[in-house]
Design a protein around this motif. Sequence first.
Motif, PDB file in Angstrom:
ATOM      1  N   GLN A  13       0.838  -1.196   0.000  1.00  0.00           N
ATOM      2  CA  GLN A  13       0.000   0.000   0.000  1.00  0.00           C
ATOM      3  C   GLN A  13       0.875   1.249   0.000  1.00  0.00           C
ATOM      4  O   GLN A  13       1.739   1.425   0.853  1.00  0.00           O
ATOM      5  N   ILE A  14       0.636   2.133  -0.927  1.00  0.00           N
ATOM      6  CA  ILE A  14       1.454   3.329  -1.055  1.00  0.00           C
ATOM      7  C   ILE A  14       1.352   4.208   0.193  1.00  0.00           C
ATOM      8  O   ILE A  14       2.299   4.898   0.566  1.00  0.00           O
ATOM      9  N   MET A  15       0.205   4.154   0.903  1.00  0.00           N
ATOM     10  CA  MET A  15       0.040   4.966   2.102  1.00  0.00           C
ATOM     11  C   MET A  15       0.981   4.543   3.231  1.00  0.00           C
ATOM     12  O   MET A  15       1.191   5.284   4.182  1.00  0.00           O
ATOM     13  N   THR A  16       1.557   3.355   3.110  1.00  0.00           N
ATOM     14  CA  THR A  16       2.495   2.901   4.138  1.00  0.00           C
ATOM     15  C   THR A  16       3.691   3.831   4.243  1.00  0.00           C
ATOM     16  O   THR A  16       4.310   3.949   5.304  1.00  0.00           O
ATOM     17  N   LEU A  17       4.021   4.507   3.151  1.00  0.00           N
ATOM     18  CA  LEU A  17       5.181   5.400   3.161  1.00  0.00           C
ATOM     19  C   LEU A  17       4.862   6.757   3.775  1.00  0.00           C
ATOM     20  O   LEU A  17       5.787   7.514   4.099  1.00  0.00           O
ATOM     21  N   ALA A  18       3.573   7.079   3.938  1.00  0.00           N
ATOM     22  CA  ALA A  18       3.200   8.388   4.487  1.00  0.00           C
ATOM     23  C   ALA A  18       3.806   8.652   5.862  1.00  0.00           C
ATOM     24  O   ALA A  18       4.242   9.771   6.148  1.00  0.00           O
ATOM     25  N   PRO A  19       3.864   7.662   6.771  1.00  0.00           N
ATOM     26  CA  PRO A  19       4.472   7.923   8.085  1.00  0.00           C
ATOM     27  C   PRO A  19       5.929   8.356   8.011  1.00  0.00           C
ATOM     28  O   PRO A  19       6.464   8.890   8.996  1.00  0.00           O
ATOM     29  N   GLN A  20       6.591   8.143   6.883  1.00  0.00           N
ATOM     30  CA  GLN A  20       7.977   8.596   6.777  1.00  0.00           C
ATOM     31  C   GLN A  20       8.064  10.111   6.940  1.00  0.00           C
ATOM     32  O   GLN A  20       9.059  10.634   7.451  1.00  0.00           O
ATOM     33  N   SER A  21       7.005  10.822   6.527  1.00  0.00           N
ATOM     34  CA  SER A  21       6.985  12.272   6.705  1.00  0.00           C
ATOM     35  C   SER A  21       6.940  12.654   8.180  1.00  0.00           C
ATOM     36  O   SER A  21       7.480  13.688   8.580  1.00  0.00           O
ATOM     37  N   VAL A  22       6.289  11.827   8.986  1.00  0.00           N
ATOM     38  CA  VAL A  22       6.241  12.086  10.431  1.00  0.00           C
ATOM     39  C   VAL A  22       7.650  12.055  11.011  1.00  0.00           C
ATOM     40  O   VAL A  22       8.058  12.954  11.770  1.00  0.00           O
ATOM     41  N   PHE A  23       8.428  11.044  10.643  1.00  0.00           N
ATOM     42  CA  PHE A  23       9.794  10.926  11.171  1.00  0.00           C
ATOM     43  C   PHE A  23      10.707  12.001  10.582  1.00  0.00           C
ATOM     44  O   PHE A  23      11.597  12.508  11.266  1.00  0.00           O
ATOM     45  N   GLU A  24      10.464  12.353   9.327  1.00  0.00           N
ATOM     46  CA  GLU A  24      11.242  13.438   8.716  1.00  0.00           C
ATOM     47  C   GLU A  24      11.053  14.746   9.480  1.00  0.00           C
ATOM     48  O   GLU A  24      12.021  15.437   9.822  1.00  0.00           O
ATOM     49  N   HIS A  25       9.795  15.087   9.772  1.00  0.00           N
ATOM     50  CA  HIS A  25       9.520  16.339  10.466  1.00  0.00           C
ATOM     51  C   HIS A  25       9.910  16.259  11.938  1.00  0.00           C
ATOM     52  O   HIS A  25      10.186  17.292  12.560  1.00  0.00           O
ATOM     53  N   LEU A 164       0.037   6.233  14.498  1.00  0.00           N
ATOM     54  CA  LEU A 164       0.987   5.297  15.088  1.00  0.00           C
ATOM     55  C   LEU A 164       2.390   5.898  15.084  1.00  0.00           C
ATOM     56  O   LEU A 164       3.111   5.841  16.096  1.00  0.00           O
ATOM     57  N   ALA A 165       2.792   6.505  13.965  1.00  0.00           N
ATOM     58  CA  ALA A 165       4.123   7.104  13.880  1.00  0.00           C
ATOM     59  C   ALA A 165       4.272   8.259  14.868  1.00  0.00           C
ATOM     60  O   ALA A 165       5.318   8.414  15.507  1.00  0.00           O
ATOM     61  N   LEU A 166       3.227   9.077  15.008  1.00  0.00           N
ATOM     62  CA  LEU A 166       3.273  10.180  15.965  1.00  0.00           C
ATOM     63  C   LEU A 166       3.406   9.668  17.400  1.00  0.00           C
ATOM     64  O   LEU A 166       4.099  10.267  18.230  1.00  0.00           O
ATOM     65  N   ALA A 167       2.738   8.549  17.689  1.00  0.00           N
ATOM     66  CA  ALA A 167       2.858   7.961  19.021  1.00  0.00           C
ATOM     67  C   ALA A 167       4.287   7.490  19.269  1.00  0.00           C
ATOM     68  O   ALA A 167       4.805   7.605  20.389  1.00  0.00           O
ATOM     69  N   MET A 168       4.939   6.970  18.233  1.00  0.00           N
ATOM     70  CA  MET A 168       6.338   6.569  18.380  1.00  0.00           C
ATOM     71  C   MET A 168       7.214   7.794  18.641  1.00  0.00           C
ATOM     72  O   MET A 168       8.114   7.763  19.491  1.00  0.00           O
ATOM     73  N   VAL A 307     -12.738   3.227  29.781  1.00  0.00           N
ATOM     74  CA  VAL A 307     -12.065   3.855  28.641  1.00  0.00           C
ATOM     75  C   VAL A 307     -10.826   4.606  29.125  1.00  0.00           C
ATOM     76  O   VAL A 307      -9.759   4.538  28.505  1.00  0.00           O
ATOM     77  N   ARG A 308     -10.961   5.319  30.232  1.00  0.00           N
ATOM     78  CA  ARG A 308      -9.818   6.072  30.762  1.00  0.00           C
ATOM     79  C   ARG A 308      -8.710   5.129  31.221  1.00  0.00           C
ATOM     80  O   ARG A 308      -7.532   5.375  30.970  1.00  0.00           O
ATOM     81  N   ARG A 309      -9.074   4.046  31.890  1.00  0.00           N
ATOM     82  CA  ARG A 309      -8.048   3.089  32.333  1.00  0.00           C
ATOM     83  C   ARG A 309      -7.314   2.491  31.147  1.00  0.00           C
ATOM     84  O   ARG A 309      -6.099   2.309  31.183  1.00  0.00           O
ATOM     85  N   GLU A 310      -8.053   2.172  30.083  1.00  0.00           N
ATOM     86  CA  GLU A 310      -7.446   1.580  28.906  1.00  0.00           C
ATOM     87  C   GLU A 310      -6.488   2.562  28.241  1.00  0.00           C
ATOM     88  O   GLU A 310      -5.376   2.192  27.840  1.00  0.00           O
ATOM     89  N   ALA A 311      -6.906   3.831  28.127  1.00  0.00           N
ATOM     90  CA  ALA A 311      -6.050   4.830  27.503  1.00  0.00           C
ATOM     91  C   ALA A 311      -4.759   5.024  28.293  1.00  0.00           C
ATOM     92  O   ALA A 311      -3.677   5.118  27.729  1.00  0.00           O
ATOM     93  N   ARG A 312      -4.872   5.073  29.619  1.00  0.00           N
ATOM     94  CA  ARG A 312      -3.672   5.239  30.452  1.00  0.00           C
ATOM     95  C   ARG A 312      -2.776   4.007  30.391  1.00  0.00           C
ATOM     96  O   ARG A 312      -1.556   4.114  30.427  1.00  0.00           O
ATOM     97  N   GLY A 313      -3.418   2.831  30.268  1.00  0.00           N
ATOM     98  CA  GLY A 313      -2.628   1.613  30.147  1.00  0.00           C
ATOM     99  C   GLY A 313      -1.829   1.603  28.867  1.00  0.00           C
ATOM    100  O   GLY A 313      -0.665   1.192  28.840  1.00  0.00           O
ATOM    101  N   GLU A 314      -2.418   2.072  27.749  1.00  0.00           N
ATOM    102  CA  GLU A 314      -1.697   2.133  26.480  1.00  0.00           C
ATOM    103  C   GLU A 314      -0.539   3.108  26.558  1.00  0.00           C
ATOM    104  O   GLU A 314       0.537   2.882  26.011  1.00  0.00           O
ATOM    105  N   GLN A 315      -0.742   4.239  27.263  1.00  0.00           N
ATOM    106  CA  GLN A 315       0.332   5.208  27.402  1.00  0.00           C
ATOM    107  C   GLN A 315       1.501   4.614  28.177  1.00  0.00           C
ATOM    108  O   GLN A 315       2.665   4.852  27.850  1.00  0.00           O
ATOM    109  N   ARG A 316       1.214   3.801  29.197  1.00  0.00           N
ATOM    110  CA  ARG A 316       2.285   3.178  29.956  1.00  0.00           C
ATOM    111  C   ARG A 316       3.022   2.145  29.121  1.00  0.00           C
ATOM    112  O   ARG A 316       4.248   2.055  29.155  1.00  0.00           O
ATOM    113  N   LEU A 317       2.270   1.373  28.318  1.00  0.00           N
ATOM    114  CA  LEU A 317       2.895   0.359  27.472  1.00  0.00           C
ATOM    115  C   LEU A 317       3.768   0.991  26.401  1.00  0.00           C
ATOM    116  O   LEU A 317       4.782   0.432  25.998  1.00  0.00           O
ATOM    117  N   ALA A 318       3.321   2.174  25.906  1.00  0.00           N
ATOM    118  CA  ALA A 318       4.103   2.849  24.866  1.00  0.00           C
ATOM    119  C   ALA A 318       5.448   3.329  25.382  1.00  0.00           C
ATOM    120  O   ALA A 318       6.321   3.623  24.638  1.00  0.00           O
TER     121      ALA A 318
END
Length: 318
Positions: A13-25, A164-168, A307-318
């Motif tokens: 998928q060509i859109m797979t390359l779009a996150p490269q702009s996130v890392f570039e910026h 996903l790239a922004l979260a990284m 929902v709040r617990r799940e969101a905070r759990g994802e932030q800790r895992l990240a």
Amino acid sequence: MHRIGFLLSEGFQIMTLAPQSVFEHANLTAGQDFYKLENFSPEGGEVRSSLHIPVGTRALRGRIDIDTWIVAGVNDPLIEPPPPKILTFLRKAAPRARRIAGICTGAFVLAAAGLLAQRRATTHWFYGREMQKRFPDIRVEEDRIYIVDGPIWTSAGMTAGLDLALAMVEKDLGADIARSVAHKLVMHQRRAGGQSQHSEMLDLAPKSDRIQNALNYARQNLHGSLTVEELAERVHLSPRQFSRVFTLETGQSPAKAIEGLRLEAARLMIEQSRHPLEVIARETGFRDRRHLREAFMRGFGIPPQAVRREARGEQRLA
């Protein structure tokens, strides 16, 4: 330096390359070349995308030192299985990499390599149930933007790869740089991983400007009462005519649609802020915390606290 390898196969998928702009910026914002990106494929050389655009790649041979692997998806994973060489490579690379991500249907590649067994994962909503059927040992959450489960990251389709790239970037360089990158890329916001893949406004899809204008007004004034009479007056229709046209165009009553918009806004605030539930209820038009909870149970089947617990759990895992 953090090295990122994009793993591509024919028809990716060509859109797979779009996150490269996130890392570039992110590099530009940080003022340093923190990320180094490179494209890989089983044999190297040019690989054609889903649009038949050739992209140069490096072969999966010799010593390859990569911190993050990002695996591309294809338009239809049910008829385009991943090359065996990629599966073998991923199984060997997983213990050495800091993290491995599958964008969109790239999750099917991770699943076929056995990297998602006993883990939570997501993919494009259209293929979520098929993934669960084919890989019953995965906990597929088909209505998520992205999911982080230990070192394994998966995202929904298309633009979710940017989230996903922004979260990284946020994990690696901090929230301030991630926000700056999102602003430079004209992204409305960095969506939390737990956010729904679907937008209530997109699902409603009214046909006329009048109903669209009424919905725009409602979204900007969720803290108000938003009665049928108020919305009808806004678009110069009688309440009866407005209700009839609204239901005809959207398939929902005004009351149900407005509750959906309120729920969408409330869920986003719960995931991305630390505001008390009483404040969130008031800002999104619910009477009180109890009313908010009742609406969440109807709409999502879980209370807002979950929902709040799940969101905070994802932030800790990240």
